[in-house]
Design a protein around this motif. Structure first.
Motif, PDB file in Angstrom:
ATOM      1  N   UNK B  70      -0.561 -79.687 -93.210  1.00  0.00           N
ATOM      2  CA  UNK B  70      -0.650 -80.297 -91.878  1.00  0.00           C
ATOM      3  C   UNK B  70      -0.588 -79.205 -90.826  1.00  0.00           C
ATOM      4  N   UNK B  71      -1.320 -79.416 -89.731  1.00  0.00           N
ATOM      5  CA  UNK B  71      -1.315 -78.422 -88.651  1.00  0.00           C
ATOM      6  C   UNK B  71      -0.060 -78.611 -87.824  1.00  0.00           C
ATOM      7  N   UNK B  72       0.942 -77.769 -88.063  1.00  0.00           N
ATOM      8  CA  UNK B  72       2.208 -77.966 -87.374  1.00  0.00           C
ATOM      9  C   UNK B  72       2.606 -76.761 -86.530  1.00  0.00           C
ATOM     10  N   UNK B  73       1.788 -75.705 -86.546  1.00  0.00           N
ATOM     11  CA  UNK B  73       2.121 -74.519 -85.744  1.00  0.00           C
ATOM     12  C   UNK B  73       1.174 -74.424 -84.555  1.00  0.00           C
ATOM     13  N   UNK B  74       1.719 -74.084 -83.396  1.00  0.00           N
ATOM     14  CA  UNK B  74       0.865 -73.844 -82.228  1.00  0.00           C
ATOM     15  C   UNK B  74       1.133 -72.411 -81.779  1.00  0.00           C
ATOM     16  N   UNK B  75       0.069 -71.599 -81.764  1.00  0.00           N
ATOM     17  CA  UNK B  75       0.261 -70.158 -81.552  1.00  0.00           C
ATOM     18  C   UNK B  75      -0.459 -69.682 -80.296  1.00  0.00           C
ATOM     19  N   UNK B  76       0.084 -68.601 -79.734  1.00  0.00           N
ATOM     20  CA  UNK B  76      -0.568 -67.938 -78.602  1.00  0.00           C
ATOM     21  C   UNK B  76      -1.815 -67.214 -79.100  1.00  0.00           C
ATOM     22  N   UNK B  77      -2.880 -67.202 -78.305  1.00  0.00           N
ATOM     23  CA  UNK B  77      -4.104 -66.535 -78.775  1.00  0.00           C
ATOM     24  C   UNK B  77      -4.048 -65.008 -78.649  1.00  0.00           C
ATOM     25  N   UNK B  78      -3.112 -64.425 -79.384  1.00  0.00           N
ATOM     26  CA  UNK B  78      -2.948 -62.964 -79.405  1.00  0.00           C
ATOM     27  C   UNK B  78      -2.775 -62.508 -80.836  1.00  0.00           C
ATOM     28  N   UNK B  79      -3.198 -61.315 -81.125  1.00  0.00           N
ATOM     29  CA  UNK B  79      -3.026 -60.865 -82.498  1.00  0.00           C
ATOM     30  C   UNK B  79      -3.314 -59.388 -82.669  1.00  0.00           C
ATOM     31  N   UNK B  80      -3.517 -59.010 -83.934  1.00  0.00           N
ATOM     32  CA  UNK B  80      -3.757 -57.612 -84.306  1.00  0.00           C
ATOM     33  C   UNK B  80      -5.196 -57.459 -84.771  1.00  0.00           C
ATOM     34  N   UNK B  81      -5.838 -56.382 -84.334  1.00  0.00           N
ATOM     35  CA  UNK B  81      -7.205 -56.089 -84.776  1.00  0.00           C
ATOM     36  C   UNK B  81      -7.136 -55.471 -86.173  1.00  0.00           C
ATOM     37  N   UNK B  82      -7.674 -56.205 -87.157  1.00  0.00           N
ATOM     38  CA  UNK B  82      -7.597 -55.760 -88.560  1.00  0.00           C
ATOM     39  C   UNK B  82      -8.802 -54.900 -88.934  1.00  0.00           C
ATOM     40  N   UNK B  83      -9.941 -55.155 -88.274  1.00  0.00           N
ATOM     41  CA  UNK B  83     -11.179 -54.413 -88.553  1.00  0.00           C
ATOM     42  C   UNK B  83     -12.116 -54.654 -87.386  1.00  0.00           C
ATOM     43  N   UNK B  84     -13.083 -53.742 -87.190  1.00  0.00           N
ATOM     44  CA  UNK B  84     -14.084 -53.998 -86.153  1.00  0.00           C
ATOM     45  C   UNK B  84     -15.417 -53.405 -86.567  1.00  0.00           C
ATOM     46  N   UNK B  85     -16.470 -53.934 -85.949  1.00  0.00           N
ATOM     47  CA  UNK B  85     -17.809 -53.405 -86.190  1.00  0.00           C
ATOM     48  C   UNK B  85     -18.566 -53.467 -84.868  1.00  0.00           C
ATOM     49  N   UNK B  86     -19.587 -52.637 -84.742  1.00  0.00           N
ATOM     50  CA  UNK B  86     -20.449 -52.702 -83.563  1.00  0.00           C
ATOM     51  C   UNK B  86     -21.861 -53.018 -84.050  1.00  0.00           C
ATOM     52  N   UNK B  87     -22.388 -54.175 -83.625  1.00  0.00           N
ATOM     53  CA  UNK B  87     -23.682 -54.646 -84.097  1.00  0.00           C
ATOM     54  C   UNK B  87     -24.785 -54.152 -83.164  1.00  0.00           C
ATOM     55  N   UNK B  88     -25.791 -53.503 -83.755  1.00  0.00           N
ATOM     56  CA  UNK B  88     -26.899 -52.933 -82.981  1.00  0.00           C
ATOM     57  C   UNK B  88     -28.226 -53.627 -83.248  1.00  0.00           C
ATOM     58  N   UNK B  89     -28.223 -54.641 -84.135  1.00  0.00           N
ATOM     59  CA  UNK B  89     -29.473 -55.226 -84.623  1.00  0.00           C
ATOM     60  C   UNK B  89     -29.415 -56.736 -84.452  1.00  0.00           C
TER      61      UNK B  89
END
Lengths: 384, 155
Positions: B70-89
Protein backbone atom coordinates in the motif's frame (compact mmCIF):
# COMPACT_ATOMS: atom_id res chain seq x y z
CA UNK A 1 19.25 -39.62 -17.61
CA UNK A 2 18.40 -37.12 -20.37
CA UNK A 3 20.48 -37.56 -23.51
CA UNK A 4 23.38 -35.24 -24.23
CA UNK A 5 22.72 -32.66 -26.95
CA UNK A 6 25.14 -31.55 -29.67
CA UNK A 7 25.16 -28.80 -32.26
CA UNK A 8 25.81 -30.80 -35.44
CA UNK A 9 25.35 -28.17 -38.13
CA UNK A 10 25.66 -24.39 -38.46
CA UNK A 11 24.86 -22.04 -41.32
CA UNK A 12 24.88 -18.31 -41.95
CA UNK A 13 23.85 -15.78 -44.52
CA UNK A 14 26.46 -13.13 -45.20
CA UNK A 15 26.43 -10.35 -42.57
CA UNK A 16 26.17 -6.91 -44.12
CA UNK A 17 25.40 -3.37 -42.94
CA UNK A 18 22.47 -3.49 -45.37
CA UNK A 19 21.07 -6.17 -47.68
CA UNK A 20 18.81 -4.52 -50.27
CA UNK A 21 19.15 -7.44 -52.68
CA UNK A 22 17.60 -10.23 -50.61
CA UNK A 23 14.42 -10.63 -48.55
CA UNK A 24 14.50 -11.98 -45.00
CA UNK A 25 13.04 -15.26 -46.29
CA UNK A 26 15.89 -15.62 -48.77
CA UNK A 27 18.46 -14.92 -46.05
CA UNK A 28 16.87 -17.64 -43.90
CA UNK A 29 16.85 -20.06 -46.85
CA UNK A 30 20.55 -19.40 -47.48
CA UNK A 31 21.53 -19.95 -43.84
CA UNK A 32 19.30 -23.02 -43.53
CA UNK A 33 20.71 -24.60 -46.69
CA UNK A 34 24.25 -24.21 -45.34
CA UNK A 35 23.30 -25.60 -41.91
CA UNK A 36 21.51 -28.65 -43.35
CA UNK A 37 24.43 -29.36 -45.65
CA UNK A 38 26.84 -29.00 -42.72
CA UNK A 39 24.83 -31.48 -40.62
CA UNK A 40 23.96 -33.75 -43.53
CA UNK A 41 20.21 -33.63 -42.84
CA UNK A 42 17.12 -33.20 -45.00
CA UNK A 43 14.74 -30.84 -43.17
CA UNK A 44 11.67 -32.48 -44.74
CA UNK A 45 12.63 -35.92 -43.40
CA UNK A 46 15.16 -35.72 -40.59
CA UNK A 47 14.15 -32.71 -38.44
CA UNK A 48 11.44 -33.13 -35.78
CA UNK A 49 10.94 -29.58 -34.52
CA UNK A 50 11.90 -25.96 -35.32
CA UNK A 51 12.45 -23.03 -32.90
CA UNK A 52 12.80 -19.43 -34.14
CA UNK A 53 13.32 -16.06 -32.45
CA UNK A 54 11.79 -12.77 -33.62
CA UNK A 55 9.90 -9.66 -32.52
CA UNK A 56 6.91 -8.45 -34.55
CA UNK A 57 7.88 -4.76 -34.43
CA UNK A 58 11.41 -5.44 -35.73
CA UNK A 59 9.92 -7.47 -38.58
CA UNK A 60 7.14 -5.05 -39.49
CA UNK A 61 4.55 -7.83 -39.53
CA UNK A 62 2.07 -8.79 -36.82
CA UNK A 63 2.05 -12.46 -35.72
CA UNK A 64 5.35 -12.80 -37.59
CA UNK A 65 5.93 -16.33 -36.29
CA UNK A 66 3.45 -17.59 -38.90
CA UNK A 67 5.88 -16.47 -41.63
CA UNK A 68 8.82 -18.72 -40.81
CA UNK A 69 8.07 -22.34 -41.82
CA UNK A 70 8.43 -22.45 -45.62
CA UNK A 71 11.96 -21.06 -45.98
CA UNK A 72 13.23 -23.50 -43.31
CA UNK A 73 11.64 -26.62 -44.77
CA UNK A 74 9.30 -26.58 -41.78
CA UNK A 75 5.82 -26.35 -43.34
CA UNK A 76 3.32 -28.69 -41.65
CA UNK A 77 5.85 -29.50 -38.90
CA UNK A 78 6.11 -28.54 -35.21
CA UNK A 79 7.29 -24.88 -35.29
CA UNK A 80 7.42 -22.25 -32.58
CA UNK A 81 8.82 -18.76 -32.21
CA UNK A 82 9.95 -17.38 -28.89
CA UNK A 83 10.58 -13.73 -28.18
CA UNK A 84 14.10 -13.65 -26.87
CA UNK A 85 17.67 -13.92 -27.97
CA UNK A 86 18.78 -16.86 -30.12
CA UNK A 87 20.58 -18.49 -27.18
CA UNK A 88 17.19 -18.78 -25.48
CA UNK A 89 15.97 -20.63 -28.59
CA UNK A 90 18.95 -23.00 -28.28
CA UNK A 91 17.98 -23.64 -24.65
CA UNK A 92 14.43 -24.40 -25.80
CA UNK A 93 15.68 -26.76 -28.52
CA UNK A 94 17.99 -28.55 -26.06
CA UNK A 95 15.05 -29.03 -23.69
CA UNK A 96 12.91 -30.50 -26.49
CA UNK A 97 15.66 -33.06 -27.04
CA UNK A 98 16.43 -33.73 -23.37
CA UNK A 99 12.75 -34.38 -22.64
CA UNK A 100 12.56 -36.85 -25.52
CA UNK A 101 10.03 -34.73 -27.43
CA UNK A 102 12.30 -34.53 -30.49
CA UNK A 103 15.68 -35.96 -31.49
CA UNK A 104 16.71 -33.38 -34.11
CA UNK A 105 15.75 -29.70 -33.71
CA UNK A 106 16.56 -26.64 -35.81
CA UNK A 107 17.05 -23.12 -34.41
CA UNK A 108 16.86 -19.90 -36.45
CA UNK A 109 17.42 -16.20 -35.79
CA UNK A 110 17.91 -13.28 -38.15
CA UNK A 111 18.19 -9.52 -38.45
CA UNK A 112 16.78 -7.46 -41.30
CA UNK A 113 17.54 -4.24 -39.42
CA UNK A 114 18.09 -2.23 -42.59
CA UNK A 115 14.43 -2.74 -43.60
CA UNK A 116 13.35 -0.57 -40.66
CA UNK A 117 12.73 3.09 -41.35
CA UNK A 118 12.10 3.99 -37.69
CA UNK A 119 14.16 1.59 -35.53
CA UNK A 120 14.77 4.11 -32.75
CA UNK A 121 11.05 4.82 -32.42
CA UNK A 122 10.37 1.08 -32.16
CA UNK A 123 13.06 0.73 -29.51
CA UNK A 124 11.60 3.64 -27.53
CA UNK A 125 8.18 1.95 -27.77
CA UNK A 126 9.65 -0.84 -25.62
CA UNK A 127 9.93 1.53 -22.66
CA UNK A 128 7.31 2.05 -19.94
CA UNK A 129 4.52 4.13 -21.53
CA UNK A 130 3.54 6.01 -18.38
CA UNK A 131 6.83 6.67 -16.58
CA UNK A 132 9.52 6.74 -19.28
CA UNK A 133 8.14 7.30 -22.76
CA UNK A 134 6.66 10.76 -22.00
CA UNK A 135 10.25 12.06 -21.64
CA UNK A 136 10.54 11.59 -25.42
CA UNK A 137 14.18 10.57 -25.25
CA UNK A 138 16.03 7.97 -27.32
CA UNK A 139 15.98 4.63 -25.46
CA UNK A 140 19.78 4.43 -25.45
CA UNK A 141 19.72 6.97 -22.63
CA UNK A 142 19.35 3.78 -20.55
CA UNK A 143 22.79 2.65 -21.74
CA UNK A 144 24.26 6.08 -21.00
CA UNK A 145 22.86 5.99 -17.45
CA UNK A 146 24.00 2.42 -16.93
CA UNK A 147 27.53 3.16 -18.12
CA UNK A 148 27.64 6.17 -15.80
CA UNK A 149 26.62 4.02 -12.82
CA UNK A 150 28.80 1.06 -13.81
CA UNK A 151 31.95 3.16 -14.14
CA UNK A 152 31.16 4.87 -10.81
CA UNK A 153 30.70 1.56 -8.97
CA UNK A 154 33.45 -0.48 -10.65
CA UNK A 155 36.15 2.15 -10.93
CA UNK A 156 36.74 1.16 -14.56
CA UNK A 157 37.26 4.05 -16.98
CA UNK A 158 36.03 5.39 -20.32
CA UNK A 159 39.57 4.87 -21.63
CA UNK A 160 39.39 1.17 -20.80
CA UNK A 161 35.98 0.95 -22.54
CA UNK A 162 37.57 2.56 -25.61
CA UNK A 163 40.22 -0.19 -25.57
CA UNK A 164 37.42 -2.78 -25.82
CA UNK A 165 36.18 -1.10 -29.02
CA UNK A 166 39.64 -0.97 -30.57
CA UNK A 167 40.30 -4.62 -29.62
CA UNK A 168 37.03 -5.99 -30.99
CA UNK A 169 36.99 -4.03 -34.24
CA UNK A 170 40.60 -5.01 -34.81
CA UNK A 171 39.86 -8.70 -34.13
CA UNK A 172 36.94 -8.51 -36.57
CA UNK A 173 39.43 -7.87 -39.38
CA UNK A 174 40.32 -11.59 -39.10
CA UNK A 175 36.66 -12.61 -39.40
CA UNK A 176 35.36 -12.77 -42.99
CA UNK A 177 31.75 -12.58 -41.71
CA UNK A 178 32.24 -9.34 -39.76
CA UNK A 179 30.69 -6.18 -41.19
CA UNK A 180 32.62 -3.66 -39.06
CA UNK A 181 36.24 -4.73 -38.83
CA UNK A 182 38.51 -1.67 -38.60
CA UNK A 183 41.91 -0.55 -37.46
CA UNK A 184 41.03 2.13 -34.91
CA UNK A 185 42.69 3.30 -31.72
CA UNK A 186 41.23 3.99 -28.26
CA UNK A 187 41.92 7.68 -28.95
CA UNK A 188 39.66 7.52 -32.02
CA UNK A 189 36.89 6.14 -29.81
CA UNK A 190 37.34 8.84 -27.17
CA UNK A 191 37.44 11.58 -29.81
CA UNK A 192 34.22 10.45 -31.53
CA UNK A 193 31.17 12.72 -31.08
CA UNK A 194 29.22 12.01 -27.86
CA UNK A 195 25.84 10.29 -28.28
CA UNK A 196 24.64 9.27 -24.81
CA UNK A 197 27.51 10.55 -22.68
CA UNK A 198 29.64 8.84 -21.40
CA UNK A 199 28.96 6.86 -24.60
CA UNK A 200 30.27 8.19 -27.89
CA UNK A 201 29.46 7.22 -31.45
CA UNK A 202 32.08 4.43 -31.60
CA UNK A 203 31.12 2.90 -28.22
CA UNK A 204 27.95 1.35 -29.65
CA UNK A 205 27.73 -1.65 -31.97
CA UNK A 206 26.30 -0.68 -35.36
CA UNK A 207 23.44 -2.75 -36.79
CA UNK A 208 23.89 -5.48 -39.38
CA UNK A 209 21.65 -7.82 -41.36
CA UNK A 210 22.13 -11.57 -41.42
CA UNK A 211 20.78 -14.95 -40.41
CA UNK A 212 21.99 -18.01 -38.51
CA UNK A 213 20.52 -21.50 -38.51
CA UNK A 214 21.72 -24.38 -36.32
CA UNK A 215 20.91 -28.10 -36.17
CA UNK A 216 20.84 -29.76 -32.75
CA UNK A 217 20.68 -33.51 -32.19
CA UNK A 218 20.40 -36.04 -29.39
CA UNK A 219 23.52 -38.12 -28.78
CA UNK A 220 21.77 -41.20 -30.19
CA UNK A 221 21.09 -39.33 -33.45
CA UNK A 222 24.54 -37.75 -33.78
CA UNK A 223 26.15 -40.84 -35.28
CA UNK A 224 23.88 -40.52 -38.35
CA UNK A 225 25.05 -36.95 -38.95
CA UNK A 226 27.84 -35.71 -41.19
CA UNK A 227 28.79 -32.72 -39.04
CA UNK A 228 31.40 -32.68 -36.28
CA UNK A 229 29.41 -32.49 -33.01
CA UNK A 230 30.01 -29.74 -30.47
CA UNK A 231 28.35 -30.64 -27.16
CA UNK A 232 26.12 -28.41 -25.06
CA UNK A 233 27.52 -28.63 -21.52
CA UNK A 234 25.27 -26.10 -19.81
CA UNK A 235 22.89 -23.20 -20.28
CA UNK A 236 20.92 -20.62 -18.35
CA UNK A 237 18.89 -17.49 -18.86
CA UNK A 238 17.47 -14.81 -16.63
CA UNK A 239 15.42 -11.60 -16.67
CA UNK A 240 15.59 -8.85 -14.03
CA UNK A 241 12.62 -6.56 -13.29
CA UNK A 242 12.04 -4.53 -16.47
CA UNK A 243 11.38 -1.26 -14.71
CA UNK A 244 14.07 1.41 -14.91
CA UNK A 245 13.01 2.40 -11.40
CA UNK A 246 13.83 -0.87 -9.61
CA UNK A 247 16.38 -2.73 -11.77
CA UNK A 248 20.04 -3.25 -10.86
CA UNK A 249 22.10 -0.47 -12.50
CA UNK A 250 25.74 -1.10 -11.64
CA UNK A 251 25.98 -4.87 -11.87
CA UNK A 252 24.64 -7.08 -14.71
CA UNK A 253 22.68 -9.31 -12.30
CA UNK A 254 20.80 -11.01 -15.16
CA UNK A 255 24.11 -12.21 -16.63
CA UNK A 256 25.51 -13.34 -13.28
CA UNK A 257 22.43 -15.48 -12.53
CA UNK A 258 22.22 -16.92 -16.07
CA UNK A 259 25.91 -17.87 -15.85
CA UNK A 260 25.53 -19.44 -12.40
CA UNK A 261 22.80 -21.68 -13.80
CA UNK A 262 24.98 -22.66 -16.77
CA UNK A 263 28.12 -23.21 -14.64
CA UNK A 264 26.16 -25.47 -12.27
CA UNK A 265 24.84 -27.55 -15.15
CA UNK A 266 28.29 -27.82 -16.77
CA UNK A 267 30.02 -28.54 -13.43
CA UNK A 268 32.23 -25.46 -13.73
CA UNK A 269 33.68 -24.21 -10.46
CA UNK A 270 36.27 -21.78 -11.81
CA UNK A 271 35.15 -20.22 -15.11
CA UNK A 272 38.58 -18.83 -15.86
CA UNK A 273 40.30 -22.19 -15.37
CA UNK A 274 37.57 -24.32 -16.95
CA UNK A 275 36.93 -22.22 -20.09
CA UNK A 276 39.35 -21.39 -22.93
CA UNK A 277 37.62 -18.27 -24.31
CA UNK A 278 34.30 -16.42 -24.22
CA UNK A 279 32.02 -14.61 -26.64
CA UNK A 280 30.40 -11.93 -24.46
CA UNK A 281 27.80 -9.32 -25.21
CA UNK A 282 29.46 -6.03 -26.22
CA UNK A 283 26.51 -4.12 -27.68
CA UNK A 284 28.14 -1.14 -25.93
CA UNK A 285 31.82 -0.96 -25.01
CA UNK A 286 31.25 -1.01 -21.22
CA UNK A 287 29.01 -4.08 -21.52
CA UNK A 288 31.97 -6.37 -22.27
CA UNK A 289 33.66 -5.28 -19.03
CA UNK A 290 30.42 -5.45 -17.02
CA UNK A 291 29.68 -8.94 -18.38
CA UNK A 292 33.23 -10.23 -17.69
CA UNK A 293 32.72 -9.31 -14.05
CA UNK A 294 29.15 -10.68 -13.91
CA UNK A 295 30.39 -14.02 -15.28
CA UNK A 296 33.15 -14.21 -12.63
CA UNK A 297 35.89 -14.27 -15.27
CA UNK A 298 37.54 -11.61 -13.13
CA UNK A 299 36.75 -9.83 -9.88
CA UNK A 300 34.42 -6.78 -9.81
CA UNK A 301 36.35 -3.73 -10.95
CA UNK A 302 39.15 -5.77 -12.53
CA UNK A 303 37.89 -6.06 -16.12
CA UNK A 304 39.30 -2.70 -17.19
CA UNK A 305 42.82 -3.65 -16.14
CA UNK A 306 42.50 -6.94 -17.99
CA UNK A 307 41.75 -5.14 -21.23
CA UNK A 308 44.56 -2.70 -20.59
CA UNK A 309 46.99 -5.61 -20.04
CA UNK A 310 45.85 -7.39 -23.23
CA UNK A 311 44.58 -10.46 -21.32
CA UNK A 312 41.37 -10.57 -23.42
CA UNK A 313 43.04 -10.08 -26.81
CA UNK A 314 43.03 -12.94 -29.29
CA UNK A 315 46.66 -13.67 -28.33
CA UNK A 316 46.07 -13.03 -24.62
CA UNK A 317 45.63 -15.52 -21.77
CA UNK A 318 41.83 -15.47 -22.03
CA UNK A 319 40.47 -14.24 -25.37
CA UNK A 320 37.13 -12.42 -25.19
CA UNK A 321 35.20 -12.03 -28.44
CA UNK A 322 37.64 -13.62 -30.87
CA UNK A 323 34.93 -13.04 -33.52
CA UNK A 324 35.14 -9.29 -33.03
CA UNK A 325 31.93 -9.21 -30.97
CA UNK A 326 28.95 -7.07 -31.83
CA UNK A 327 31.25 -4.04 -32.09
CA UNK A 328 33.18 -5.70 -34.91
CA UNK A 329 30.59 -8.01 -36.44
CA UNK A 330 27.49 -5.81 -36.08
CA UNK A 331 24.42 -5.95 -33.86
CA UNK A 332 22.06 -8.61 -35.23
CA UNK A 333 18.91 -8.16 -33.10
CA UNK A 334 17.81 -11.62 -31.83
CA UNK A 335 20.42 -13.38 -34.00
CA UNK A 336 23.21 -11.76 -31.94
CA UNK A 337 23.51 -14.70 -29.54
CA UNK A 338 23.51 -17.18 -32.43
CA UNK A 339 26.42 -15.36 -34.00
CA UNK A 340 28.34 -15.80 -30.74
CA UNK A 341 27.45 -19.50 -30.69
CA UNK A 342 28.46 -19.84 -34.34
CA UNK A 343 31.89 -18.45 -33.50
CA UNK A 344 32.15 -20.73 -30.46
CA UNK A 345 31.32 -23.78 -32.62
CA UNK A 346 33.97 -22.82 -35.21
CA UNK A 347 36.57 -22.34 -32.47
CA UNK A 348 35.80 -25.73 -30.91
CA UNK A 349 35.90 -27.49 -34.29
CA UNK A 350 39.25 -25.85 -34.98
CA UNK A 351 37.79 -24.08 -38.04
CA UNK A 352 38.30 -20.45 -37.01
CA UNK A 353 41.22 -19.90 -39.37
CA UNK A 354 43.52 -16.98 -38.58
CA UNK A 355 41.60 -16.17 -35.38
CA UNK A 356 41.72 -19.72 -33.99
CA UNK A 357 42.24 -19.90 -30.22
CA UNK A 358 44.91 -22.63 -30.01
CA UNK A 359 43.71 -25.85 -28.41
CA UNK A 360 40.24 -24.50 -27.54
CA UNK A 361 38.24 -27.28 -25.85
CA UNK A 362 35.48 -25.41 -24.03
CA UNK A 363 33.94 -22.00 -24.68
CA UNK A 364 31.08 -19.82 -23.49
CA UNK A 365 28.67 -17.59 -25.39
CA UNK A 366 26.54 -14.97 -23.64
CA UNK A 367 23.86 -12.61 -24.90
CA UNK A 368 21.91 -9.59 -23.72
CA UNK A 369 18.70 -8.43 -25.41
CA UNK A 370 19.90 -4.83 -25.67
CA UNK A 371 18.21 -1.65 -24.40
CA UNK A 372 15.84 -1.47 -22.60
CA UNK A 373 15.88 -5.14 -21.54
CA UNK A 374 17.42 -6.91 -18.57
CA UNK A 375 17.54 -10.37 -20.17
CA UNK A 376 20.69 -12.39 -20.57
CA UNK A 377 21.43 -15.95 -21.65
CA UNK A 378 24.54 -18.12 -21.40
CA UNK A 379 25.50 -21.36 -23.14
CA UNK A 380 28.63 -23.45 -22.62
CA UNK A 381 29.90 -25.66 -25.44
CA UNK A 382 32.68 -28.24 -25.50
CA UNK A 383 34.30 -30.68 -27.87
CA UNK A 384 34.81 -34.35 -27.09
CA UNK B 1 20.56 -14.52 -64.61
CA UNK B 2 23.57 -12.99 -66.32
CA UNK B 3 22.30 -9.45 -65.81
CA UNK B 4 23.03 -7.91 -62.38
CA UNK B 5 21.51 -4.84 -60.76
CA UNK B 6 24.13 -2.18 -60.15
CA UNK B 7 21.75 0.65 -59.29
CA UNK B 8 20.24 0.08 -55.83
CA UNK B 9 17.25 2.30 -56.71
CA UNK B 10 16.24 -0.37 -59.20
CA UNK B 11 15.83 -2.94 -56.41
CA UNK B 12 12.17 -3.24 -55.66
CA UNK B 13 10.91 -2.48 -52.15
CA UNK B 14 7.41 -1.88 -50.88
CA UNK B 15 6.80 0.75 -48.17
CA UNK B 16 4.63 -0.11 -45.19
CA UNK B 17 3.47 1.52 -42.00
CA UNK B 18 1.11 0.66 -39.20
CA UNK B 19 -0.82 3.20 -37.09
CA UNK B 20 -0.27 2.24 -33.47
CA UNK B 21 -2.44 3.85 -30.81
CA UNK B 22 -3.18 2.73 -27.30
CA UNK B 23 -4.40 3.94 -23.95
CA UNK B 24 -2.45 2.58 -21.00
CA UNK B 25 -4.27 1.89 -17.74
CA UNK B 26 -2.37 3.54 -14.90
CA UNK B 27 -3.71 1.14 -12.28
CA UNK B 28 -4.65 1.05 -8.62
CA UNK B 29 -1.19 1.69 -7.20
CA UNK B 30 -0.04 4.54 -9.46
CA UNK B 31 -3.30 6.53 -9.62
CA UNK B 32 -2.76 8.09 -6.14
CA UNK B 33 0.89 8.80 -7.06
CA UNK B 34 -0.08 11.04 -9.96
CA UNK B 35 -2.89 12.65 -7.91
CA UNK B 36 -0.51 13.50 -5.06
CA UNK B 37 2.03 14.87 -7.53
CA UNK B 38 -0.62 17.02 -9.24
CA UNK B 39 -2.45 18.23 -6.12
CA UNK B 40 0.26 18.46 -3.46
CA UNK B 41 3.56 18.27 -5.31
CA UNK B 42 4.58 15.29 -3.19
CA UNK B 43 5.79 11.80 -4.14
CA UNK B 44 4.08 8.66 -2.82
CA UNK B 45 5.91 5.43 -2.15
CA UNK B 46 4.85 1.95 -1.03
CA UNK B 47 7.07 0.19 1.53
CA UNK B 48 7.01 -3.61 1.54
CA UNK B 49 5.83 -4.86 4.95
CA UNK B 50 7.80 -8.11 4.46
CA UNK B 51 11.18 -7.20 3.00
CA UNK B 52 11.24 -3.45 3.54
CA UNK B 53 11.89 -2.28 -0.05
CA UNK B 54 10.27 1.16 -0.57
CA UNK B 55 8.88 1.51 -4.11
CA UNK B 56 8.53 4.91 -5.77
CA UNK B 57 6.19 5.18 -7.70
CA UNK B 58 4.08 2.89 -5.54
CA UNK B 59 3.16 -0.63 -6.63
CA UNK B 60 0.48 -3.10 -5.69
CA UNK B 61 2.98 -5.92 -5.21
CA UNK B 62 6.62 -6.39 -4.20
CA UNK B 63 8.79 -7.71 -7.02
CA UNK B 64 11.28 -9.18 -4.52
CA UNK B 65 8.98 -11.12 -2.14
CA UNK B 66 5.59 -10.93 -3.87
CA UNK B 67 3.77 -9.26 -0.93
CA UNK B 68 0.81 -6.94 -1.45
CA UNK B 69 1.69 -3.28 -0.88
CA UNK B 70 0.00 0.00 0.00
CA UNK B 71 1.18 3.53 -0.73
CA UNK B 72 1.70 4.82 2.78
CA UNK B 73 4.76 7.07 2.45
CA UNK B 74 4.67 10.66 1.25
CA UNK B 75 8.10 12.02 0.36
CA UNK B 76 9.65 15.35 -0.57
CA UNK B 77 10.75 15.48 -4.22
CA UNK B 78 14.46 15.51 -3.38
CA UNK B 79 17.08 12.87 -3.72
CA UNK B 80 20.54 11.71 -4.77
CA UNK B 81 21.82 11.57 -8.34
CA UNK B 82 22.80 7.92 -8.87
CA UNK B 83 23.81 8.22 -12.55
CA UNK B 84 23.52 10.69 -15.41
CA UNK B 85 23.78 10.81 -19.17
CA UNK B 86 23.76 13.56 -21.78
CA UNK B 87 21.67 12.71 -24.86
CA UNK B 88 22.86 14.17 -28.17
CA UNK B 89 20.69 12.16 -30.59
CA UNK B 90 16.97 12.27 -31.35
CA UNK B 91 14.58 9.43 -32.22
CA UNK B 92 15.34 9.75 -35.93
CA UNK B 93 19.06 9.42 -35.29
CA UNK B 94 19.77 13.12 -35.92
CA UNK B 95 21.96 15.20 -33.63
CA UNK B 96 20.06 17.49 -31.23
CA UNK B 97 20.69 21.24 -31.40
CA UNK B 98 20.67 21.31 -27.60
CA UNK B 99 21.94 18.18 -25.81
CA UNK B 100 19.69 17.16 -22.91
CA UNK B 101 20.94 15.66 -19.64
CA UNK B 102 19.00 12.92 -17.84
CA UNK B 103 19.49 11.61 -14.35
CA UNK B 104 18.69 8.55 -12.29
CA UNK B 105 17.43 10.04 -9.03
CA UNK B 106 16.93 8.08 -5.80
CA UNK B 107 14.37 10.04 -3.77
CA UNK B 108 15.24 10.29 -0.06
CA UNK B 109 13.19 7.68 1.78
CA UNK B 110 12.76 5.40 -1.27
CA UNK B 111 14.82 2.47 -2.54
CA UNK B 112 13.96 2.76 -6.23
CA UNK B 113 14.92 5.60 -8.56
CA UNK B 114 13.27 7.86 -11.15
CA UNK B 115 14.69 8.60 -14.60
CA UNK B 116 14.03 12.21 -15.51
CA UNK B 117 15.45 15.30 -17.16
CA UNK B 118 18.30 17.01 -15.43
CA UNK B 119 18.78 20.74 -15.67
CA UNK B 120 22.49 21.27 -15.97
CA UNK B 121 24.31 24.53 -16.33
CA UNK B 122 28.01 25.01 -16.91
CA UNK B 123 28.36 25.95 -13.27
CA UNK B 124 26.73 22.73 -12.10
CA UNK B 125 28.32 19.85 -13.98
CA UNK B 126 26.34 16.78 -12.92
CA UNK B 127 28.19 14.47 -10.57
CA UNK B 128 27.15 11.06 -9.29
CA UNK B 129 26.22 11.40 -5.62
CA UNK B 130 25.09 15.02 -5.78
CA UNK B 131 21.90 16.24 -4.11
CA UNK B 132 19.08 17.16 -6.52
CA UNK B 133 15.50 18.42 -6.21
CA UNK B 134 12.50 18.30 -8.52
CA UNK B 135 11.27 21.48 -10.19
CA UNK B 136 7.51 21.06 -10.63
CA UNK B 137 5.17 22.77 -13.07
CA UNK B 138 2.99 25.47 -11.46
CA UNK B 139 -0.06 23.75 -9.86
CA UNK B 140 -2.48 25.10 -12.50
CA UNK B 141 -0.44 23.53 -15.31
CA UNK B 142 -0.15 20.03 -13.83
CA UNK B 143 -2.09 17.22 -15.48
CA UNK B 144 -1.24 14.19 -13.35
CA UNK B 145 1.66 12.98 -15.46
CA UNK B 146 5.34 12.28 -14.89
CA UNK B 147 5.89 15.52 -16.83
CA UNK B 148 4.38 17.46 -13.89
CA UNK B 149 8.02 17.22 -12.83
CA UNK B 150 9.73 19.64 -15.22
CA UNK B 151 13.19 18.38 -14.33
CA UNK B 152 15.56 17.78 -11.43
CA UNK B 153 18.25 20.33 -10.60
CA UNK B 154 21.23 20.41 -8.26
CA UNK B 155 20.40 21.80 -4.80
Amino acid sequence: MPERVAIVGVGFSDLRSCTPGVSYKEMMFEAATRAYHDAGVDPRKDVHSFVCVSEDFWEGTSIFDEYVPDQLGAALRPVQTITGDGIQALCCAAMLIRTGTARVVVVEGHSKYSDMRTPHHIQQFAMDPILNRPLGAHANLVAGLEMSRYLYESGNTREQCAMVVAKNRHQALLNPLAAYGARITPDDVLAAPPTFFPLGELDAARPADGCFVMVLAAESAVRDMAGQPVWIAGYGWCTDAPSLESREWGEAAYARLAAEQAYRMAGIASPLRDLDFAELDDAFSYKELQHMEALRLCRPGEAGEWVEDGVTRLDGEFPVNPSGGSLGVGHLLEATGLHRVYETVLQLRGEAGPRQVPGARRGLAQSWRHVPTTTGAVIILERE
Amino acid sequence: MREKITNPDAIRTWPGKVPVEYVYTVGVASEPFFRALMERGRLLASPCPECGVRYLPPRLFCERCFSRLEASLELEPRGTLEAFTVVHVDLDGNRLDEPQAYGLVRIHGADTALVHRLAASDADEPEVGMEVEAVLLPPAERTGSILDIRHFRPV
